[in-house]
Design a protein around this motif. Structure first.
Motif, PDB file in Angstrom:
ATOM      1  N   UNK A   1       0.840  -1.186   0.000  1.00 27.86           N
ATOM      2  CA  UNK A   1       0.000   0.000   0.000  1.00 27.86           C
ATOM      3  C   UNK A   1       0.884   1.247   0.000  1.00 27.86           C
ATOM      4  N   UNK A   2       0.407   2.266  -0.654  1.00 31.22           N
ATOM      5  CA  UNK A   2       1.133   3.531  -0.754  1.00 31.22           C
ATOM      6  C   UNK A   2       1.071   4.285   0.570  1.00 31.22           C
ATOM      7  N   UNK A   3       2.197   4.851   0.973  1.00 31.13           N
ATOM      8  CA  UNK A   3       2.221   5.704   2.163  1.00 31.13           C
ATOM      9  C   UNK A   3       1.910   7.131   1.743  1.00 31.13           C
ATOM     10  N   UNK A   4       0.881   7.704   2.338  1.00 34.06           N
ATOM     11  CA  UNK A   4       0.469   9.068   2.022  1.00 34.06           C
ATOM     12  C   UNK A   4       0.554   9.921   3.278  1.00 34.06           C
ATOM     13  N   UNK A   5       0.787  11.211   3.072  1.00 30.99           N
ATOM     14  CA  UNK A   5       0.717  12.147   4.193  1.00 30.99           C
ATOM     15  C   UNK A   5      -0.756  12.464   4.457  1.00 30.99           C
ATOM     16  N   UNK A   6      -1.005  13.255   5.487  1.00 36.38           N
ATOM     17  CA  UNK A   6      -2.392  13.552   5.863  1.00 36.38           C
ATOM     18  C   UNK A   6      -3.172  14.253   4.755  1.00 36.38           C
TER      19      UNK A   6
END
Length: 75
Positions: A1-6
């Motif tokens: 899964x892609x890590x995204x910021x808020x």
């Protein structure tokens, strides 16, 4: 899964909460634009040209209230 910021998480939630944007359209938007934020900032014409999208769905993204995703993220 892609890590995204808020900000990207909020953008994803904004898209996911839109009427007419189900899992297939959401996946198409992410594939085509590379990120939720990219989809939310895309012009109507590019959204409409995205596979699985129609005029109503493209208009929903164009008119999306980004606060809805931020509120959902904060909850």
């Amino acid at each position: 899964m892609t890590e995204w910021d808020d900000a990207e998480r909020a953008a994803y939630l904004t898209l996911a909460l839109l009427p007419g944007i189900g899992s297939q359209r959401l996946r198409a938007l992410l594939t085509h634009f590379g990120s939720p934020g990219g989809a939310l900032t895309a012009p109507f014409e590019l959204l409409r040209a995205t596979p699985c999208m129609n005029g109503a769905a493209a208009r929903a993204v164009t008119n999306a209230d980004r606060r809805s995703g931020r509120r959902a993220l904060a909850a």
